[in-house]
Design an enzyme around this catalytic site. Structure first.
Site, PDB file in Angstrom:
ATOM      1  N   LEU A 118       0.820  -1.214   0.000  1.00  0.00           N
ATOM      2  CA  LEU A 118       0.000   0.000   0.000  1.00  0.00           C
ATOM      3  C   LEU A 118       0.850   1.258   0.000  1.00  0.00           C
ATOM      4  CD1 LEU A 118      -2.575  -1.199   2.670  1.00  0.00           C
ATOM      5  CD2 LEU A 118      -3.036  -0.886   0.237  1.00  0.00           C
ATOM      6  N   GLY A 119       2.023   1.158   0.543  1.00  0.00           N
ATOM      7  CA  GLY A 119       2.902   2.315   0.574  1.00  0.00           C
ATOM      8  C   GLY A 119       4.055   2.064   1.518  1.00  0.00           C
ATOM      9  N   CYS A 120       4.990   2.973   1.513  1.00  0.00           N
ATOM     10  CA  CYS A 120       6.063   2.815   2.491  1.00  0.00           C
ATOM     11  C   CYS A 120       6.397   4.168   3.099  1.00  0.00           C
ATOM     12  CB  CYS A 120       7.285   2.160   1.879  1.00  0.00           C
ATOM     13  SG  CYS A 120       8.014   3.080   0.555  1.00  0.00           S
ATOM     14  N   GLY A 121       6.766   4.101   4.349  1.00  0.00           N
ATOM     15  CA  GLY A 121       7.126   5.314   5.061  1.00  0.00           C
ATOM     16  C   GLY A 121       8.570   5.234   5.503  1.00  0.00           C
ATOM     17  N   ASP A 122       8.896   6.036   6.473  1.00  0.00           N
ATOM     18  CA  ASP A 122      10.282   6.114   6.903  1.00  0.00           C
ATOM     19  C   ASP A 122      10.699   4.913   7.740  1.00  0.00           C
ATOM     20  OD1 ASP A 122      12.743   7.455   7.072  1.00  0.00           O
ATOM     21  OD2 ASP A 122      12.241   8.113   9.100  1.00  0.00           O
ATOM     22  N   ASP A 153       1.808  15.886  13.542  1.00  0.00           N
ATOM     23  CA  ASP A 153       2.064  15.696  12.119  1.00  0.00           C
ATOM     24  C   ASP A 153       0.774  15.680  11.305  1.00  0.00           C
ATOM     25  OD1 ASP A 153       3.717  15.453   9.925  1.00  0.00           O
ATOM     26  OD2 ASP A 153       3.886  13.271  10.072  1.00  0.00           O
ATOM     27  N   SER A 155       7.121  -0.590   5.644  1.00  0.00           N
ATOM     28  CA  SER A 155       6.213  -0.655   4.499  1.00  0.00           C
ATOM     29  C   SER A 155       4.877  -1.189   4.969  1.00  0.00           C
ATOM     30  CB  SER A 155       6.780  -1.597   3.433  1.00  0.00           C
ATOM     31  OG  SER A 155       7.937  -1.028   2.875  1.00  0.00           O
ATOM     32  N   VAL A 156       3.833  -0.742   4.290  1.00  0.00           N
ATOM     33  CA  VAL A 156       2.490  -1.166   4.682  1.00  0.00           C
ATOM     34  C   VAL A 156       1.900  -2.038   3.576  1.00  0.00           C
ATOM     35  CG1 VAL A 156       0.189  -0.396   5.370  1.00  0.00           C
ATOM     36  CG2 VAL A 156       2.193   0.919   6.066  1.00  0.00           C
TER      37      VAL A 156
HETATM   38  N1  LIG Z   1      -4.330   1.516   7.582  1.00  0.00           N
HETATM   39  C1  LIG Z   1      -3.980   1.770   6.327  1.00  0.00           C
HETATM   40  N2  LIG Z   1      -4.815   1.500   5.318  1.00  0.00           N
HETATM   41  C2  LIG Z   1      -4.465   1.760   4.054  1.00  0.00           C
HETATM   42  N3  LIG Z   1      -3.284   2.295   3.698  1.00  0.00           N
HETATM   43  C3  LIG Z   1      -2.409   2.584   4.667  1.00  0.00           C
HETATM   44  C4  LIG Z   1      -2.703   2.333   6.021  1.00  0.00           C
HETATM   45  N4  LIG Z   1      -1.656   2.741   6.765  1.00  0.00           N
HETATM   46  C5  LIG Z   1      -0.762   3.214   5.917  1.00  0.00           C
HETATM   47  N5  LIG Z   1      -1.191   3.120   4.651  1.00  0.00           N
HETATM   48  C6  LIG Z   1      -0.470   3.535   3.451  1.00  0.00           C
HETATM   49  O1  LIG Z   1       0.876   3.192   3.599  1.00  0.00           O
HETATM   50  C7  LIG Z   1       1.697   4.339   3.452  1.00  0.00           C
HETATM   51  C8  LIG Z   1       2.839   4.237   4.416  1.00  0.00           C
HETATM   52  O2  LIG Z   1       2.334   4.392   5.703  1.00  0.00           O
HETATM   53  P1  LIG Z   1       3.271   4.696   6.922  1.00  0.00           P
HETATM   54  O3  LIG Z   1       2.438   5.063   8.081  1.00  0.00           O
HETATM   55  O4  LIG Z   1       4.255   3.617   7.099  1.00  0.00           O
HETATM   56  O5  LIG Z   1       4.146   5.835   6.312  1.00  0.00           O
HETATM   57  P2  LIG Z   1       4.160   7.363   6.476  1.00  0.00           P
HETATM   58  O6  LIG Z   1       2.759   7.871   6.575  1.00  0.00           O
HETATM   59  O7  LIG Z   1       4.998   7.918   5.407  1.00  0.00           O
HETATM   60  O8  LIG Z   1       4.813   7.512   7.857  1.00  0.00           O
HETATM   61  P3  LIG Z   1       6.272   7.421   8.414  1.00  0.00           P
HETATM   62  O9  LIG Z   1       7.026   8.523   7.763  1.00  0.00           O
HETATM   63  O10 LIG Z   1       6.038   7.628   9.822  1.00  0.00           O
HETATM   64  O11 LIG Z   1       6.821   6.072   8.159  1.00  0.00           O
HETATM   65  C9  LIG Z   1       0.807   5.524   3.712  1.00  0.00           C
HETATM   66  O12 LIG Z   1       1.213   6.619   2.981  1.00  0.00           O
HETATM   67  C10 LIG Z   1      -0.549   5.039   3.279  1.00  0.00           C
HETATM   68  O13 LIG Z   1      -0.694   5.343   1.913  1.00  0.00           O
END
Ligand SMILES: Nc1ncnc2c1ncn2[C@@H]1O[C@H](COP(=O)(O)OP(=O)(O)OP(=O)(O)O)[C@@H](O)[C@H]1O
Length: 588
Positions: A200-204, A319, A207-208
C-alpha cells in the site's frame, strides 16, 4: 478467483465480504499520495534510510519538496539519555541530506536562529545546528515488549493484550473474531497466518501491505518494519512509540491495532485497512483541487474529535496533514501515523457541568473517565482504562438554534454544556518535528512547543482543504519557514469561503501560541466556533460522509511472488517463503 463485491457494510463492522480481488495496480487501492509531503523526523536521511534502491526511487517520486527531518529532537533511547553527545551525529545526518533544501544546505544556523534572523537579524553565513534538550518528552526502554529471539513468529499476546475488551468501540468488529479464532486454533498468531496481497505504501520506518488473515477473508493493513534497519537508523524508539500509542487507541477516527508480532527480522503491526486512500490524494481529485466547504466541515470536525481524544490521553500528534488522514471504507476518516507524536502528562479537568447530577458526580470524582497519561517511562499511557475517555459525552450534542450564540466568547460564558479541558498545556518539546508547510512558528523558532502546535496544524489543514494550498508555502522549504514566521495570513479571493471559516483559520493561525484558539481550553474552545454551528458532535460518526470510496476489489495475485525487486534481499522468513506466499517484501 475474483469474488463478487457485496453491498457495503455498516460503519461499525465493515463488511469484509465487500472486498473483491483486484489487480496489483488498481488505483482504487493505491493509498500512497502522488506527491506526498514527508514529515521532519529524527535523523531521516534519504540516502541511508532505505537499503532498497527501488524503495528509494519510489519515495523520491512521491515526495513533495518538504523533506522529513528532526534537526534536534531525538527519539532514540540512547539519544534521550545522552543528548549532548549526539549533536555531532545529528549534524552529520543533516549534512547527508536530512534537511536538504530546507535548512542544512542553506545558511541557517539553527531553527531558533531562523526566528531571530527573520525580521530581527539578517541571515548569517554558514550554518550549524544546535542541539536542544527535550522536556516533557520521555524516553523508555524498548525492551518492555519482549521481542522474539528464537522463533520465526511470536504472538503479541506475550507482551500485550490487545482485544476487543480494551477497545469497546470496536467490540462488534468481525476481524477480532477472526483473529481470536486463529489464536484459539493455533495458540499463536504470526506472519505465517497472513497473506500479503499488495504493497500500500512505504514510510520512513516500514512498508504497509494489504494483507489477508488466511482463510478468513479478513483484510488488514500490515506495517512491516525491519528491526535491524530500525536499530541501525536509530528508529527503534519511533517504532515503539507508534506501537504503544496504537495499542491504547479506541476511537472511531483513529486506527485500530488488532495485533502485533515479531519475527526474527521484522516487527509487524496489524491495523485496520482504509481502502479510500488519503485526503491529499482525494483533494487532488476534486475540481479545483479543493473540497466544498461542507465536506471540509465534516473532515475537520472528525479530525477535531480525534485530536481531542489524543490530547486527553496526553498525546500531541504533531504531524497533521492530509497525507496522514486516511479514508475508511465507510467514508469516515482515520488519522494515521503516530511515530512523531509526543507523549506527556495531562490532567483532563471537568471545569463546568450544567447538570446538577453530573456536578454531584464530578465532586465525587466520578463524572467522567478523564484519564491522565501515566508518565512512567514503561507505561506512558494506560491502554486498558475500564471506561475509556469519550468524545461523545452529553456536552457534544448540538444545540438548538435559539440556544446558539453568535460569538464564541458569549457561548463560553453561558454555555449550558459541561466543559472539559483535556489539553496537555504544560508539555514542552524542543524537537524540530513536522512538515515544513505545517510547522508552527514556535517549532521553527526553537522556543519549545506544546499542544498548541496541533491547533496550528489544524488551521493549516483547514486552509489547505478549503483553498487547495497551504498559506505560507514558499519557493523552497527555507522560504516556507520564513513565511510561517514573518508573513501575515492572507486568503485568496477564490474560492469563496465563508466568513466563519476564515475567522476560524485566523484564530488558529495566530503566530503566538498563547493567543491561539484552542491553546487554553483545547478542542472545547474550537468546537464552539461558529464554523461548526450545527455539527452534531455526538453523532458525527453516523453522519453521511461527503464521499464513500468505491467498494474495493481485491484480486488475488498470482501464486508466484509478484513484487520482488531484489529477490536476494527478500526476507528469509519461512512464513513468507511457504507455498502460500503471495507477496515477498521488496522493502528490505
Ligand atoms: N491503515 C492503512 N490502510 C491503508 N493504507 C495505509 C494504512 N496505513 C498506511 N497506509 C499507506 O501506507 C503508506 C505508508 O504508511 P506509513 O504510516 O508507514 O508511512 P508514512 O505515513 O509515510 O509515515 P512514516 O514517515 O512515519 O513512516 C501511507 O502513505 C498510506 O498510503
Amino acid at each position: 478467483m475474483a469474488s463478487k463485491a457485496m453491498p457495503r457494510a455498516p460503519p461499525a463492522a465493515p463488511n469484509i465480504q465487500s472486498l473483491k480481488l483486484c489487480s496489483q495496480n488498481d488505483s482504487s487501492l493505491e493509498t500512497t499520495s502522488p506527491s506526498k509531503r514527508s514529515a521532519l523526523v529524527p535523523g531521516r536521511s534519504a540516502e541511508s534510510s532505505k537499503p532498497n534502491s527501488e524503495v528509494q526511487k519510489e519515495q523520491k517520486s512521491t515526495q513533495h519538496q518538504n523533506e522529513s527531518v528532526d534537526l534536534t529532537g531525538s527519539n532514540d533511547p540512547a539519544e534521550v539519555k545522552a543528548e549532548g553527545n549526539l549533536v555531532p551525529k545529528r549534524l552529520a545526518d543533516e549534512e547527508k541530506g536530512v534537511v536538504e533544501d530546507g535548512i542544512a544546505n542553506g545558511s541557517l544556523k539553527s531553527s531558533s536562529a531562523l526566528g531571530k534572523e527573520h525580521g530581527i537579524a539578517s541571515a548569517s553565513g554558514s550554518a550549524r545546528l544546535v542541539g536542544r534538550s527535550e522536556t516533557g518528552e520521555r524516553g523508555f526502554s524498548s525492551s518492555r515488549c519482549r521481542p522474539s529471539t528464537s522463533s520465526d513468529v511470536s504472538d503479541e499476546s506475550a507482551c500485550s493484550s490487545i482485544s476487543s475488551v480494551t477497545k469497546p468501540h470496536k467490540a462488534n468488529d468481525s476481524r477480532w473474531e477472526a483473529i481470536q479464532m486463529i489464536r484459539t486454533r493455533d495458540g499463536i498468531l504470526g506472519l505465517s497466518h497472513f497473506k500479503l496481497l499488495k504493497k500500500l505504501g512505504c514510510g520512513d520506518i516500514g512498508s504497509v501491505y494489504l494483507s489477508e488473515l488466511s482463510g478468513t477473508k479478513s483484510y488488514f493493513a500490515m506495517k512491516v518494519m525491519d528491526k535491524a534497519s530500525l536499530a541501525s537508523r536509530k528508529k527503534l524508539l519511533r517504532a515503539q512509540t507508534e506501537k504503544e500509542i496504537l495499542q491504547c487507541l479506541d476511537h472511531p477516527f483513529l486506527p485500530t491495532l488488532y495485533t502485533h508480532f515479531e519475527t526474527d527480522k521484522f516487527s509487524c503491526l496489524v491495523m485496520e485497512f482504509c481502502p479510500g486512500g488519503d485526503l491529499h490524494t482525494l483533494r487532488q481529485r476534486q475540481r479545483g483541487k479543493y473540497f466544498p466547504e461542507q465536506a471540509v466541515k465534516f473532515y475537520v470536525a472528525e479530525i477535531l474529535l480525534a485530536m481531542e481524544y489524543l490530547h486527553m490521553l496526553g498525546i500531541i500528534y504533531r504531524d497533521l496533514k492530509p497525507e496522514n488522514v486516511l479514508v475508511r471504507e465507510d467514508g469516515h476518516i482515520m488519522l494515521s501515523d503516530f511515530d512523531l507524536s509526543l507523549r506527556c502528562a495531562v490532567s483532563p479537568t471537568l471545569i463546568r457541568s450544567s447538570n446538577p447530577d453530573a456536578e454531584a458526580l464530578r465532586k465525587n470524582n466520578q463524572a467522567y473517565c478523564v484519564q491522565p497519561a501515566c508518565v512512567e517511562p514503561s507505561c506512558m499511557i494506560q491502554p486498558s482504562c475500564a471506561t475509556p475517555p469519550t468524545c461523545f459525552g452529553p456536552r457534544f450534542f448540538s444545540k438548538s438554534k435559539k440556544d446558539r450564540k453568535p460569538k464564541p466568547e458569549v457561548v463560553n460564558q453561558v454555555s449550558p454544556w459541561p466543559e472539559l479541558i483535556a489539553e496537555p498545556s504544560d508539555a514542552r518539546s524542543m524537537s524540530f518535528v513536522g512538515t515544513h508547510e505545517y510547522l508552527a512558528p514556535e517549532i521553527i523558532k526553537g522556543e519549545g512547543h506544546g499542544s498548541a502546535v496541533d491547533w496550528w496544524t489544524f488551521g493549516i489543514f483547514l486552509y489547505e482543504l478549503l483553498f487547495g494550498k497551504t498559506p505560507f508555502k514558499g519557493s523552497g522549504n527555507r522560504a516556507t519557514l520564513f513565511n510561517v514566521i514573518g508573513q501575515p495570513l492572507r486568503f485568496p479571493e477564490y474560492p469563496v469561503v465563508s466568513f466563519s471559516a476564515r475567522d476560524l483559520i485566523r484564530g488558529l493561525l495566530v503566530k503566538e501560541p498563547q493567543q491561539r484558539l484552542g491553546c487554553k481550553r483545547g478542542a472545547t474552545e474550537i468546537k464552539q466556533h461558529p464554523f461548526f454551528e450545527g455539527v452534531n458532535w455526538a453523532l458525527i460518526r453516523c453522519a453521511s460522509p461527503p464521499e464513500v470510496p468505491r467498494p474495493v476489489e481485491i484480486e488475488r495475485p498470482p501464486k508466484q511472488p509478484v513484487s520482488t525487486s531484489e529477490p536476494a534481499a527478500a526476507p528469509s522468513d519461512a512464513a513468507q517463503k511457504s507455498s502460500d506466499s503471495y507477496l515477498e517484501f521488496d522493502f528490505f
